[in-house]
Design a protein around this motif. Structure first.
Motif, short mmCIF file in Angstrom:
data_model
loop_
_atom_site.label_atom_id
_atom_site.label_comp_id
_atom_site.label_asym_id
_atom_site.label_seq_id
_atom_site.Cartn_x
_atom_site.Cartn_y
_atom_site.Cartn_z
N SER A 103 0.83 -1.21 0.00
CA SER A 103 0.00 0.00 0.00
C SER A 103 0.87 1.26 0.00
CB SER A 103 -0.92 -0.01 1.23
OG SER A 103 -1.61 1.20 1.33
N GLU A 104 1.91 1.25 0.83
CA GLU A 104 2.80 2.41 0.93
C GLU A 104 3.59 2.62 -0.38
OE1 GLU A 104 4.48 5.73 2.86
OE2 GLU A 104 2.69 4.53 3.22
N LEU A 105 4.05 1.51 -0.97
CA LEU A 105 4.79 1.62 -2.23
C LEU A 105 3.91 2.16 -3.35
CD1 LEU A 105 6.97 -1.64 -2.32
CD2 LEU A 105 7.73 0.69 -1.87
N ARG A 106 2.64 1.69 -3.38
CA ARG A 106 1.72 2.21 -4.40
C ARG A 106 1.48 3.70 -4.21
NH1 ARG A 106 -1.17 -2.69 -4.02
NH2 ARG A 106 -2.52 -1.81 -2.39
N ARG A 107 1.43 4.12 -2.94
CA ARG A 107 1.13 5.52 -2.64
C ARG A 107 2.30 6.45 -2.94
NH1 ARG A 107 1.52 9.21 1.34
NH2 ARG A 107 2.83 7.88 2.65
N THR A 108 3.53 5.98 -2.72
CA THR A 108 4.70 6.88 -2.78
C THR A 108 5.58 6.69 -4.01
OG1 THR A 108 6.03 5.31 -1.47
CG2 THR A 108 4.82 7.02 -0.26
#
Length: 461
Positions: A137-142
């Motif tokens: 989720s964090e990788l997709r967001r950033t």
């Protein structure tokens, strides 16, 4: 009264003599002050001046572009033009798989440590699943999501409205570096990789129309090749093309031994998805180069860094199979082949330049605009004219500040250092001073050895 007048006259004469002596001492201190480096040119047109005045598109190209845009009737064209311009300017390189994996591992480790610090009963399987979901989720967001540009005719017309004039201005300015500094260069063949609307062919024709016999434009987009041909024919399919001997291809010539006098790739490296593809493209284009390779990108950190990747590849690495053993030398804008000093300091700022141009006369366009770009020119040949002994050239990397009897110059020097030099006639000779006053951002400035310097590291401003 007469005695006062006589005394004043004597003082004036003495002042004149002192001034003459000082000039003589200055000339003696600066043996190059007789301007060997000027090569017979006036100071305003000294050999380092490569900037151009405000550029216009060739009239035939502008008329054809206006016809095509008018006939296309693209809805919300000004809005879409601005949106595409913003998208292209803010574009970044795709994140490489290795750095993505490293980021994921670091994030996972941090989340595990945080969970362990809380203590208590831990179901490791459940926690592992939760942490993995958080990491994704964090990788997709950033993470920047790079996507290739896929052109159909309508997007090609929007691109024409957005980038035709600015792209032409950047390429024409970069080519002027060769035209001014190597006046004997008369290319017969051109390869344009990622040719898009064919602006490189138009820019090259404006420089070397008399000598060019073959121009090969390679672009994987069929719709863009069709638009480029329409521009050449003034949007009249029965007309003869304004520039002859232009050939459009969707793939590069296969033979590794076929070379072109001039190879250009403008705003193309940014369309390649990863560093491996960009490296392979740099090697391929260099293999095809007989004299000069010209690379142009947006004047952003990303654009500059992609050019420095290509520079590093072609100067410090070598292909397994080499057909032309003449090594790459940096022709412009760098005055050395050391690491770019702008990449060695924080915060990183791009090495970029600017060219004023007249925009296409369309709704929402300012009459005059400025194109900010970065470029790199590599050469297989050594300069035909040797510089006078003790003279080298530095590149001006920001606007020149002209003040009373002194000029502030921020330069990238042949020793690979950035310098802020305050140029005066007394310390650097009248000729160097007049050259400084006549130069601007992007030009080269003469550096004469064995003169008293007034230099600051560039970080001092």
């Amino acid at each position: 009264m007469a005695s006062r007048s006589y005394a004043a006259c004597v003082l004036c004469q003495r002042a004149a003599v002192v001034k003459t002596i000082n000039r003589g001492m200055s000339a003696a201190a600066h043996p190059q002050s007789q301007a060997d480096f000027l090569k017979g040119e006036p100071h305003k047109k000294h050999p380092g001046v490569t900037n151009l005045k405000t550029l216009r598109l060739p009239e035939e190209l502008q008329v054809a572009a206006q016809l095509i845009i008018h006939r296309a009737q693209v809805t919300r064209l000004p809005e879409r033009t601005q949106k595409l311009t913003n998208f292209l300017w803010s574009r970044k390189r795709a994140v490489e798989d290795l750095s993505l994996r490293q980021k994921a591992v670091g994030l996972e480790k941090k989340l595990w440590e945080k969970a362990m610090q809380k203590g208590g009963d831990i179901d490791e399987e459940v926690l592992d699943d939760r942490i993995r979901k958080k990491v994704f989720s964090e990788l997709r967001r950033t993470t920047y999501h790079w996507t290739p540009l896929k052109f159909d005719e309508e997007l090609g017309v929007v691109y024409m409205a957005a980038r035709l004039a600015g792209g032409y201005a950047a390429v024409r300015r970069a080519l002027n570096e060769i035209k001014k500094r190597d006046p004997s260069f008369a290319p017969q063949s051109l390869l344009d990789f990622g040719s898009g609307l064919g602006t490189v062919a138009w820019a090259c024709h404006s420089c070397w129309g008399d000598s060019l016999k073959e121009m090969v434009c390679v672009d994987s987009s069929g719709p863009m090749n069709i638009l480029a041909e329409r521009l050449l024919k003034g949007d009249d399919e029965r007309a003869e093309p304004h520039i002859k001997q232009v050939y459009f291809r969707q793939f590069l010539p296969v033979s590794p031994k076929v070379q072109f006098d001039l190879v250009v790739a403008a705003f193309t490296l940014s369309e390649l998805p990863n560093v491996k593809d960009r490296e392979e493209a740099a090697f391929t284009l260099w293999r095809k180069t007989s004299s000069y390779l010209v690379l142009v990108e947006n004047g952003t950190k990303e654009g500059h860094q992609m050019l420095m990747e290509a520079r590093d590849t072609l100067i410090n690495k070598q292909e397994k199979t080499v057909y032309d053993f003449r090594p790459a030398s940096v022709f412009a804008p760098c005055s050395h082949k050391l690491m770019c000093p702008k990449l060695a300091r924080e915060p990183i700022t791009p090495c970029n330049f600017q060219q004023m141009y007249h925009a296409l006369p369309l709704p929402g366009h300012n009459h005059r605009q400025t194109e900010k770009f970065s470029y790199l020119i590599l050469s297989r040949t050594e300069p035909s004219q040797a510089e006078p002994e003790g003279v080298s050239w530095a590149r001006l990397i920001s606007p020149v500040l002209r003040r009373t009897r002194h000029v502030h110059c921020h330069m990238c020097c042949p020793d690979g250092q950035l310098q802020h030099k305050v140029v005066t006639a007394r310390k650097h000779s009248r000729d160097v001073y007049r050259c400084a006053r006549s130069s601007d951002w992007g030009d080269q400035m003469p550096i004469v050895k064995n003169v008293e310097e007034d230099v600051h590291s560039d970080s001092e401003g």
